[in-house]
Design a protein around this motif. Structure first.
Motif, short mmCIF file in Angstrom:
data_model
loop_
_atom_site.label_atom_id
_atom_site.label_comp_id
_atom_site.label_asym_id
_atom_site.label_seq_id
_atom_site.Cartn_x
_atom_site.Cartn_y
_atom_site.Cartn_z
N ASP A 120 54.30 -40.47 119.49
CA ASP A 120 53.72 -40.35 120.83
C ASP A 120 54.53 -39.40 121.70
O ASP A 120 53.96 -38.60 122.47
N ALA A 121 55.86 -39.48 121.58
CA ALA A 121 56.72 -38.61 122.38
C ALA A 121 56.52 -37.15 121.99
O ALA A 121 56.45 -36.27 122.87
N ALA A 122 56.42 -36.89 120.68
CA ALA A 122 56.21 -35.52 120.22
C ALA A 122 54.89 -34.97 120.74
O ALA A 122 54.80 -33.81 121.15
N GLU A 123 53.85 -35.80 120.74
CA GLU A 123 52.54 -35.36 121.22
C GLU A 123 52.57 -35.12 122.73
O GLU A 123 51.92 -34.20 123.23
N LEU A 124 53.32 -35.95 123.44
CA LEU A 124 53.41 -35.80 124.89
C LEU A 124 54.13 -34.50 125.27
O LEU A 124 53.68 -33.76 126.15
N ILE A 125 55.24 -34.21 124.59
CA ILE A 125 56.00 -32.99 124.90
C ILE A 125 55.26 -31.76 124.41
O ILE A 125 55.27 -30.71 125.06
N ASN A 126 54.63 -31.88 123.24
CA ASN A 126 53.75 -30.83 122.72
C ASN A 126 54.44 -29.46 122.63
O ASN A 126 53.91 -28.44 123.10
N GLY A 127 55.62 -29.45 122.03
CA GLY A 127 56.31 -28.19 121.78
C GLY A 127 57.01 -27.59 122.98
O GLY A 127 57.53 -26.46 122.91
N ARG A 128 57.04 -28.29 124.12
CA ARG A 128 57.71 -27.77 125.30
C ARG A 128 59.18 -28.17 125.33
O ARG A 128 59.64 -28.98 124.54
N TRP A 129 59.91 -27.58 126.26
CA TRP A 129 61.30 -27.93 126.48
C TRP A 129 61.39 -29.18 127.37
O TRP A 129 60.58 -29.35 128.27
N ILE A 130 62.38 -30.01 127.12
CA ILE A 130 62.72 -31.11 128.02
C ILE A 130 63.84 -30.61 128.92
O ILE A 130 64.88 -30.15 128.44
N HIS A 131 63.65 -30.68 130.22
CA HIS A 131 64.62 -30.15 131.17
C HIS A 131 65.20 -31.27 132.02
O HIS A 131 64.49 -32.16 132.46
N GLY A 132 66.50 -31.22 132.20
CA GLY A 132 67.15 -32.22 133.05
C GLY A 132 68.59 -31.82 133.32
O GLY A 132 69.01 -30.69 133.08
N SER A 133 69.35 -32.78 133.80
CA SER A 133 70.73 -32.56 134.19
C SER A 133 71.68 -33.17 133.16
O SER A 133 71.31 -34.07 132.41
N THR A 134 72.91 -32.69 133.17
CA THR A 134 73.93 -33.27 132.31
C THR A 134 74.23 -34.71 132.70
O THR A 134 74.87 -35.44 131.94
N ARG A 135 73.76 -35.15 133.87
CA ARG A 135 73.96 -36.54 134.28
C ARG A 135 73.06 -37.49 133.49
O ARG A 135 73.31 -38.70 133.47
N ASN A 136 72.02 -36.96 132.86
CA ASN A 136 71.17 -37.79 132.01
C ASN A 136 71.89 -38.08 130.70
O ASN A 136 72.47 -37.18 130.08
N ALA A 137 71.87 -39.35 130.28
CA ALA A 137 72.65 -39.76 129.11
C ALA A 137 72.25 -38.99 127.85
O ALA A 137 73.11 -38.53 127.08
N LEU A 138 70.94 -38.84 127.62
CA LEU A 138 70.47 -38.14 126.43
C LEU A 138 70.89 -36.69 126.43
O LEU A 138 71.48 -36.19 125.46
N LEU A 139 70.63 -35.99 127.53
CA LEU A 139 70.95 -34.58 127.59
C LEU A 139 72.46 -34.34 127.64
O LEU A 139 72.95 -33.34 127.13
N HIS A 140 73.18 -35.27 128.26
CA HIS A 140 74.64 -35.14 128.31
C HIS A 140 75.23 -35.16 126.91
O HIS A 140 76.14 -34.39 126.58
N GLU A 141 74.69 -36.04 126.06
CA GLU A 141 75.20 -36.15 124.69
C GLU A 141 75.04 -34.83 123.95
O GLU A 141 75.97 -34.38 123.26
N PHE A 142 73.89 -34.19 124.10
CA PHE A 142 73.67 -32.93 123.42
C PHE A 142 74.42 -31.78 124.07
O PHE A 142 74.87 -30.85 123.40
N SER A 143 74.58 -31.83 125.39
CA SER A 143 75.26 -30.75 126.08
C SER A 143 76.76 -30.74 125.79
O SER A 143 77.43 -29.72 126.03
N GLU A 144 77.29 -31.84 125.27
CA GLU A 144 78.71 -31.87 124.96
C GLU A 144 79.10 -30.84 123.90
O GLU A 144 80.25 -30.41 123.85
N VAL A 145 78.16 -30.44 123.06
CA VAL A 145 78.48 -29.42 122.06
C VAL A 145 78.72 -28.07 122.71
O VAL A 145 79.25 -27.16 122.06
N CYS A 146 78.35 -27.91 123.99
CA CYS A 146 78.53 -26.64 124.68
C CYS A 146 79.92 -26.47 125.26
O CYS A 146 80.21 -25.46 125.91
N ASP A 147 80.79 -27.42 125.06
CA ASP A 147 82.12 -27.41 125.66
C ASP A 147 83.10 -26.61 124.80
O ASP A 147 83.83 -27.17 123.99
#
Length: 241
Positions: A120-147
């Motif tokens: 359902d999540a894949a269909e909802l996003i439909n190939g788009r980018w998820i945008h948010g802040s590093t304050r979000n737990a999910l995005l923060h986890e992935f953004s840590e590789v940018c350090d």
């Protein structure tokens, strides 16, 4: 027409030859004559002083192979992609300042979100980018590789029991290198250090705790691409939540 084409090619070749005449061939930096300790010290210093770098890495373990292709800098900006082991999928990532964009494929969603919710999540996003802040737990986890700064600090620290041995000559993507093997209580690594130009780390590969990994380093000090996904190509994570 063939005569004109030949003349044009001849002029181009002559111009190129003239340009190359003034370009010096890469010069040896003498690092291959240094001790193993000095070679690794110089490579660590070159990486520690880098403002940006590209890292292409893969780690193999019982779950499969995780891949990473990342351009990142000391300011925390990055662009790249991560591939999860097995059939876990792939995600692109872009980070500029505190803004993060993540573009997972359908397999990524399904591997991270159990059951029908992943589909359902894949269909909802439909190939788009998820945008948010590093304050979000999910995005923060992935953004840590940018350090990059954090990566530099980790690489600069070496085990107290590290034992270094100088190896032979090698090439990494056509670049000449000298190898040094490092062994400590629970891991072994081989460093490939450039013998032309600056003595930069070109590759490190090794084993630790049942994992086998390799990382190539290139594009030292080249700026991270500044482009970000357009608003119409992304979904704000706060709206989804």
């Amino acid at each position: 027409m063939s005569g004109l084409r030949g003349a044009a090619l001849g002029l181009a070749a002559g111009a190129l030859g003239g340009l190359l005449t003034g370009v010096a061939a890469p010069q040896g930096n003498g690092v291959e004559d240094d001790s193993a300790q000095v070679i690794v010290q110089k490579a660590r210093k070159a990486l520690d002083e880098a403002k940006s770098v590209r890292m292409q890495a893969q780690v193999e373990d019982a779950a499969g192979t995780t891949t990473l292709d990342l351009r990142f800098d000391v300011d925390g900006n990055c662009t790249g992609a991560v591939g999860l082991p097995g059939n876990g999928g792939h995600a692109d990532i872009v980070k500029r300042g505190e803004d993060v964009w993540l573009k997972p494929d359908a397999k990524f969603f399904q591997s991270q979100i159990p059951g029908a919710s992943g589909k359902d999540a894949a269909e909802l996003i439909n190939g788009r980018w998820i945008h948010g802040s590093t304050r979000n737990a999910l995005l923060h986890e992935f953004s840590e590789v940018c350090d990059l700064s954090g990566f530099q600090r980790k690489y600069a620290s070496r085990p107290a029991s590290e034992s270094l041995a100088k190896g032979g000559k090698a090439t990494v993507d056509g670049a000449k290198a000298i190898t040094v093997t490092s062994r400590s209580e629970d891991e072994s690594s081989t460093y490939y250090v450039a013998t032309e130009g600056k003595p930069r780390l070109l590759r490190v590969e090794g084993r630790q705790d049942g994992q086998k990994g390799k990382a190539d380093f290139s594009d030292y000090d080249k700026p991270v691409p500044a482009g970000t996904p357009r608003p119409g190509e992304s979904v704000d994570l706060s709206q989804l939540q």
